[in-house]
Design a protein around this motif. Structure first.
Motif, PDB file in Angstrom:
ATOM      1  N   LYS A 142       4.140  -0.776 -21.562  1.00  0.00           N
ATOM      2  CA  LYS A 142       4.369   0.318 -20.593  1.00  0.00           C
ATOM      3  C   LYS A 142       5.865   0.406 -20.260  1.00  0.00           C
ATOM      4  O   LYS A 142       6.568  -0.590 -20.270  1.00  0.00           O
ATOM      5  CB  LYS A 142       3.598   0.052 -19.301  1.00  0.00           C
ATOM      6  CG  LYS A 142       2.108  -0.123 -19.509  1.00  0.00           C
ATOM      7  CD  LYS A 142       1.393   1.185 -19.353  1.00  0.00           C
ATOM      8  CE  LYS A 142      -0.107   0.981 -19.394  1.00  0.00           C
ATOM      9  NZ  LYS A 142      -0.870   2.160 -19.515  1.00  0.00           N
ATOM     10  N   GLU A 143       6.305   1.640 -19.934  1.00  0.00           N
ATOM     11  CA  GLU A 143       7.720   1.855 -19.577  1.00  0.00           C
ATOM     12  C   GLU A 143       7.820   2.398 -18.155  1.00  0.00           C
ATOM     13  O   GLU A 143       6.988   3.208 -17.740  1.00  0.00           O
ATOM     14  CB  GLU A 143       8.367   2.848 -20.560  1.00  0.00           C
ATOM     15  CG  GLU A 143       8.383   2.308 -21.986  1.00  0.00           C
ATOM     16  CD  GLU A 143       9.064   3.270 -22.970  1.00  0.00           C
ATOM     17  OE1 GLU A 143       9.590   4.299 -22.520  1.00  0.00           O
ATOM     18  OE2 GLU A 143       9.052   2.972 -24.171  1.00  0.00           O
ATOM     19  N   TYR A 144       8.872   1.958 -17.435  1.00  0.00           N
ATOM     20  CA  TYR A 144       9.051   2.397 -16.042  1.00  0.00           C
ATOM     21  C   TYR A 144      10.536   2.561 -15.740  1.00  0.00           C
ATOM     22  O   TYR A 144      11.382   2.041 -16.441  1.00  0.00           O
ATOM     23  CB  TYR A 144       8.503   1.346 -15.058  1.00  0.00           C
ATOM     24  CG  TYR A 144       7.088   0.919 -15.312  1.00  0.00           C
ATOM     25  CD1 TYR A 144       6.030   1.701 -14.878  1.00  0.00           C
ATOM     26  CD2 TYR A 144       6.807  -0.267 -15.981  1.00  0.00           C
ATOM     27  CE1 TYR A 144       4.715   1.314 -15.114  1.00  0.00           C
ATOM     28  CE2 TYR A 144       5.503  -0.664 -16.225  1.00  0.00           C
ATOM     29  CZ  TYR A 144       4.465   0.140 -15.783  1.00  0.00           C
ATOM     30  OH  TYR A 144       3.180  -0.239 -16.024  1.00  0.00           O
ATOM     31  N   SER A 158       0.817  -1.225   0.000  1.00  0.00           N
ATOM     32  CA  SER A 158       0.000   0.000   0.000  1.00  0.00           C
ATOM     33  C   SER A 158       0.849   1.274   0.000  1.00  0.00           C
ATOM     34  O   SER A 158       0.361   2.346  -0.337  1.00  0.00           O
ATOM     35  CB  SER A 158      -0.950   0.004   1.193  1.00  0.00           C
ATOM     36  OG  SER A 158      -0.261  -0.370   2.348  1.00  0.00           O
ATOM     37  N   TYR A 159       2.135   1.172   0.381  1.00  0.00           N
ATOM     38  CA  TYR A 159       2.975   2.373   0.381  1.00  0.00           C
ATOM     39  C   TYR A 159       3.761   2.539  -0.914  1.00  0.00           C
ATOM     40  O   TYR A 159       4.084   3.636  -1.317  1.00  0.00           O
ATOM     41  CB  TYR A 159       3.964   2.320   1.550  1.00  0.00           C
ATOM     42  CG  TYR A 159       3.279   2.204   2.875  1.00  0.00           C
ATOM     43  CD1 TYR A 159       2.545   3.270   3.387  1.00  0.00           C
ATOM     44  CD2 TYR A 159       3.320   1.020   3.593  1.00  0.00           C
ATOM     45  CE1 TYR A 159       1.889   3.155   4.589  1.00  0.00           C
ATOM     46  CE2 TYR A 159       2.666   0.901   4.807  1.00  0.00           C
ATOM     47  CZ  TYR A 159       1.954   1.974   5.299  1.00  0.00           C
ATOM     48  OH  TYR A 159       1.288   1.858   6.485  1.00  0.00           O
ATOM     49  N   ARG A 160       4.095   1.430  -1.559  1.00  0.00           N
ATOM     50  CA  ARG A 160       5.056   1.511  -2.666  1.00  0.00           C
ATOM     51  C   ARG A 160       4.500   1.051  -4.008  1.00  0.00           C
ATOM     52  O   ARG A 160       5.213   0.991  -4.992  1.00  0.00           O
ATOM     53  CB  ARG A 160       6.284   0.661  -2.321  1.00  0.00           C
ATOM     54  CG  ARG A 160       6.727   0.893  -0.893  1.00  0.00           C
ATOM     55  CD  ARG A 160       8.014   0.216  -0.590  1.00  0.00           C
ATOM     56  NE  ARG A 160       9.102   0.727  -1.396  1.00  0.00           N
ATOM     57  CZ  ARG A 160      10.344   0.282  -1.316  1.00  0.00           C
ATOM     58  NH1 ARG A 160      10.630  -0.681  -0.481  1.00  0.00           N
ATOM     59  NH2 ARG A 160      11.278   0.762  -2.075  1.00  0.00           N
ATOM     60  N   GLY A 161       3.226   0.695  -4.028  1.00  0.00           N
ATOM     61  CA  GLY A 161       2.635   0.252  -5.299  1.00  0.00           C
ATOM     62  C   GLY A 161       2.855  -1.233  -5.529  1.00  0.00           C
ATOM     63  O   GLY A 161       3.087  -1.999  -4.600  1.00  0.00           O
ATOM     64  N   ILE A 162       2.808  -1.620  -6.804  1.00  0.00           N
ATOM     65  CA  ILE A 162       2.918  -3.044  -7.140  1.00  0.00           C
ATOM     66  C   ILE A 162       4.390  -3.471  -7.144  1.00  0.00           C
ATOM     67  O   ILE A 162       5.228  -2.807  -7.759  1.00  0.00           O
ATOM     68  CB  ILE A 162       2.327  -3.300  -8.548  1.00  0.00           C
ATOM     69  CG1 ILE A 162       0.936  -2.702  -8.667  1.00  0.00           C
ATOM     70  CG2 ILE A 162       2.331  -4.783  -8.875  1.00  0.00           C
ATOM     71  CD1 ILE A 162      -0.169  -3.494  -8.116  1.00  0.00           C
ATOM     72  N   ILE A 200      10.522  -2.563  -7.933  1.00  0.00           N
ATOM     73  CA  ILE A 200       9.505  -1.588  -7.505  1.00  0.00           C
ATOM     74  C   ILE A 200       9.690  -0.335  -8.349  1.00  0.00           C
ATOM     75  O   ILE A 200      10.797   0.197  -8.450  1.00  0.00           O
ATOM     76  CB  ILE A 200       9.666  -1.245  -6.009  1.00  0.00           C
ATOM     77  CG1 ILE A 200       9.406  -2.492  -5.162  1.00  0.00           C
ATOM     78  CG2 ILE A 200       8.716  -0.121  -5.610  1.00  0.00           C
ATOM     79  CD1 ILE A 200       9.631  -2.311  -3.697  1.00  0.00           C
ATOM     80  N   SER A 201       8.607   0.089  -8.997  1.00  0.00           N
ATOM     81  CA  SER A 201       8.736   1.323  -9.787  1.00  0.00           C
ATOM     82  C   SER A 201       7.480   2.181  -9.662  1.00  0.00           C
ATOM     83  O   SER A 201       7.106   2.877 -10.571  1.00  0.00           O
ATOM     84  CB  SER A 201       9.012   0.975 -11.246  1.00  0.00           C
ATOM     85  OG  SER A 201       7.991   0.159 -11.735  1.00  0.00           O
ATOM     86  N   GLY A 202       6.816   2.062  -8.503  1.00  0.00           N
ATOM     87  CA  GLY A 202       5.656   2.923  -8.245  1.00  0.00           C
ATOM     88  C   GLY A 202       4.464   2.681  -9.148  1.00  0.00           C
ATOM     89  O   GLY A 202       3.727   3.601  -9.461  1.00  0.00           O
ATOM     90  N   ILE A 203       4.270   1.418  -9.579  1.00  0.00           N
ATOM     91  CA  ILE A 203       3.109   1.118 -10.426  1.00  0.00           C
ATOM     92  C   ILE A 203       1.870   1.093  -9.526  1.00  0.00           C
ATOM     93  O   ILE A 203       1.861   0.432  -8.500  1.00  0.00           O
ATOM     94  CB  ILE A 203       3.271  -0.258 -11.118  1.00  0.00           C
ATOM     95  CG1 ILE A 203       4.597  -0.291 -11.892  1.00  0.00           C
ATOM     96  CG2 ILE A 203       2.106  -0.555 -12.030  1.00  0.00           C
ATOM     97  CD1 ILE A 203       4.973  -1.666 -12.395  1.00  0.00           C
ATOM     98  N   LYS A 204       0.845   1.832  -9.935  1.00  0.00           N
ATOM     99  CA  LYS A 204      -0.345   1.943  -9.066  1.00  0.00           C
ATOM    100  C   LYS A 204      -1.462   0.990  -9.474  1.00  0.00           C
ATOM    101  O   LYS A 204      -2.315   0.662  -8.682  1.00  0.00           O
ATOM    102  CB  LYS A 204      -0.883   3.380  -9.117  1.00  0.00           C
ATOM    103  CG  LYS A 204       0.052   4.409  -8.503  1.00  0.00           C
ATOM    104  CD  LYS A 204       0.060   4.307  -6.990  1.00  0.00           C
ATOM    105  CE  LYS A 204       0.970   5.335  -6.356  1.00  0.00           C
ATOM    106  NZ  LYS A 204       2.380   5.050  -6.536  1.00  0.00           N
TER     107      LYS A 204
END
Length: 595
Positions: A229-231, A201-205, A258-262
């Motif tokens: 998609k690009e991250y 819940s703090y860092r996304g997927i 981890i790249s902040g994917i929501k």
């Protein structure tokens, strides 16, 4: 790379995968004694209570042997048939597999189907005979079954007990000696397979992947090939019990990104990761979109809780990307969602998680499957709810999904299982005796017959001995009709179902009888009817509550009494035209439990 070993554990439900994984973790001192607990890799309360693995988990261990340190990546996989796509991706990320067979129960259906998946990916199989400490264990007989199945030598089978910790050293040594090190070229462009994802819940997927070729560094710009998609790789690392951040992950290793994917929809299990600047030539084979098999409506009990239910569904989808839903309305139940599930177990789990994690009490409508409808105007429609089905005069053909079901059972139950499958419109394809008293039956069956109560009845008639595994086969034309339930001539959409014409009469009759018991009596008569199109096939009547209008007539002429009764009858008739029928909650629930 030569000291890396990637392997998974495959077995039927309840043959001791998670317990054995606990012992391996304990033996390699991956986790401190004080952090150790049973079923360590199953982190949901629901998994622990039911004793099943719902989500696959990966963990990295170090094991010293002959003066060298070996790194193991262990992937624990779910055992249930609903999650077989997830299992296939976990298997694709490995070079070897521990095939675990319970010494007291022998080989069962999922053991075989997961084994075939592993063999198709050219995995090295290490057979393990688990639970040899049980009084009912039959090591000799079950060893023979394993030898027949995979053609290994008797001395290749490791005898173990996850509970007592017997044979754990042998398993770890076998992983080092028998499972090959990963192949791959560190010089080539990055090519990595996503085989799992979790939501933080703090860092996304958090994406969990295995590198096939090349390497990934912190801060790299990466691309997911199937979604496009690009991250940026904000953080990468390996998976102990806690995550351990690293600056680089090399060929053959397993790690997280981890790249902040929501949005959970952006990460698909089976997708390929590569660099944006220097992409690899092709994606890794075997990627599929997850296909829901069973559909049901989920509605809040109080209509005011609709928005809360939407929030709960969105949060649940972050943890469970295979759940598919869209809003729908029903005349009887108000606003809710049409949800797609992988199977009946998945549906139960989603319902239970909604209740536990989000305090939502929900009503689930009758589960159905997706039908393919060809209309008279040559259009192709996909129908997952009975209310979407066009009128019968506009339909040319309805096709329904079929599955190929494999049932393994003791030979004494063959007769009753065959008659159950025939009753469910199954066609016997094959019958093989695995040993003198174990039979494998293969049926082609319509999925719509299996989703309802097939599994429970199979377990009941075989006293728990039969095990079922199925794979999706395709669509075939079927004589399906929409069965409507009408109260006083008004259709109740939440009770309608798409059923086979041969079963429609029986189904309609039982439904009407059940509703007659459950509907409270009103001041007027209620007609409960089951109809196919315009044709009524069954009817029951809930009699009206009547005031005794003859109480004041004693003696006298019959015509006085008749006049009063006629007057009452007229009033009831007029009342019936304006009165509407409220359906209590129990009625919907009872229809779900019709069998």
């Amino acid at each position: 790379m030569k000291n890396l070993r990637n392997f998974c554990i495959i077995a039927h439900i309840d043959h001791g995968k998670s317990t054995l994984a606990d012992r391996l973790i304990e033996f390699t001192n991956t986790v401190q004694k004080r952090d150790m607990m049973n079923q360590l890799l199953d982190d949901m309360d629901l998994e622990r209570e039911r004793g099943i693995t719902i989500k696959s988990h990966a963990i990295q261990m170090q094991y010293p042997k002959d003066g060298e340190i070996y790194t193991f990546n262990l992937i624990d996989t779910p055992g249930h048939v609903d999650f077989s796509y997830e299992v296939s991706r976990s298997i694709a990320a490995c070079e070897g597999a521990l095939l675990i067979v319970d010494a007291s129960q022998g080989i069962e259906a999922q053991t075989i189907s997961n084994l075939y998946l592993a063999i198709n990916h050219d995995l090295e199989i290490i057979p393990v005979l688990n639970k040899i400490d049980l009084p009912g264990a039959m090591p000799e007989e079950v060893s023979d079954q394993i030898i027949d199945l995979i053609g290994c030598k008797k001395e290749d089978i490791i005898h173990a007990s996850g509970k007592e910790g017997i044979g754990i050293q042998d398993i770890l040594d076998a992983v080092v000696t028998r499972i090959p090190a990963p192949k791959g070229n560190p010089e080539e462009p990055l090519q990595a397979l996503i085989f799992d994802s979790t939501f933080n819940s703090y860092r996304g997927i958090e994406v969990i992947f295995r590198v096939y070729n090349g390497e990934i560094r912190k801060g790299d710009r990466v691309k997911f090939m199937n979604t496009g998609k690009e991250y940026f790789a904000d953080e990468i690392g390996t998976l102990g019990l806690e995550q351990e951040p690293k600056s680089i992950i090399k060929t053959g290793d397993v790690g997280y990104l981890i790249s902040g994917i929501k949005e959970a929809k952006e990460v698909k299990v089976g997708d390929t990761i590569t660099h944006v600047a220097n992409p690899c030539k092709s994606a890794i084979q075997g990627f599929e979109e997850v296909k829901p098999m069973v559909f049901a409506g989920i509605y809040p009990v109080e209509t005011s809780e609709f928005e809360d239910l939407r929030d709960a569904m969105e949060k649940l989808q972050l943890n469970d990307a295979s759940l598919v839903w869209e809003p729908e309305t029903s005349m009887a139940l108000g606003f809710g969602f049409r949800c797609g599930f992988l199977g009946m177990l998945h549906m139960e789990i989603v319902q239970e998680r909604l209740e536990r994690e989000f305090d939502m009490t929900v009503i689930t409508t009758v589960p159905s499957v997706k039908f393919k409808v060809l209309t008279t105007a040559n259009e192709e429609l996909w129908v997952s709810a009975p209310s979407d089905l066009p009128e019968p005069n506009l339909i040319n053909i309805i096709e329904e999904p079929y599955i190929k079901a494999q049932i393994i059972t003791k030979s004494e139950y063959t007769g009753v299982i065959m008659s159950l499958c025939m009753d469910k419109r199954g066609i016997l394809i094959n019958q093989i005796y695995l040993t003198t008293d174990r039979v494998e039956l293969t049926f082609d069956m319509p999925l719509s017959e299996v989703v309802f109560d097939f599994f429970d009845r199979l377990k009941t008639i075989s006293r728990g001995y039969a095990s079922l595994d199925y794979e999706y086969k395709g669509y075939e034309p079927g004589n399906m009709v929409k069965l409507d339930i009408m109260l006083n001539g008004e259709k109740v959409d939440a009770l309608s179902a798409i059923v086979h014409r041969d079963k429609a009469y029986d189904w309609g009759k039982r439904l009407c009888e059940k509703l007659r018991e459950l509907l409270p009596r009103q001041q007027f008569e209620i007609a409960i009817q089951a109809a196919i199109g315009q044709k009524i096939i069954a009817r029951e009547t809930v009699k009206a509550l009547r005031k005794d209008v003859l109480a004041k007539c004693y003696g006298g002429d019959i015509s006085r009494k008749r006049k009063l009764l006629e007057k009452q009858k007229k009033g009831k008739k007029r009342m019936r035209q304006v009165g509407n029928v409220e359906i209590p909650q129990e009625a919907f629930m009872a229809v779900l439990k019709l069998d």
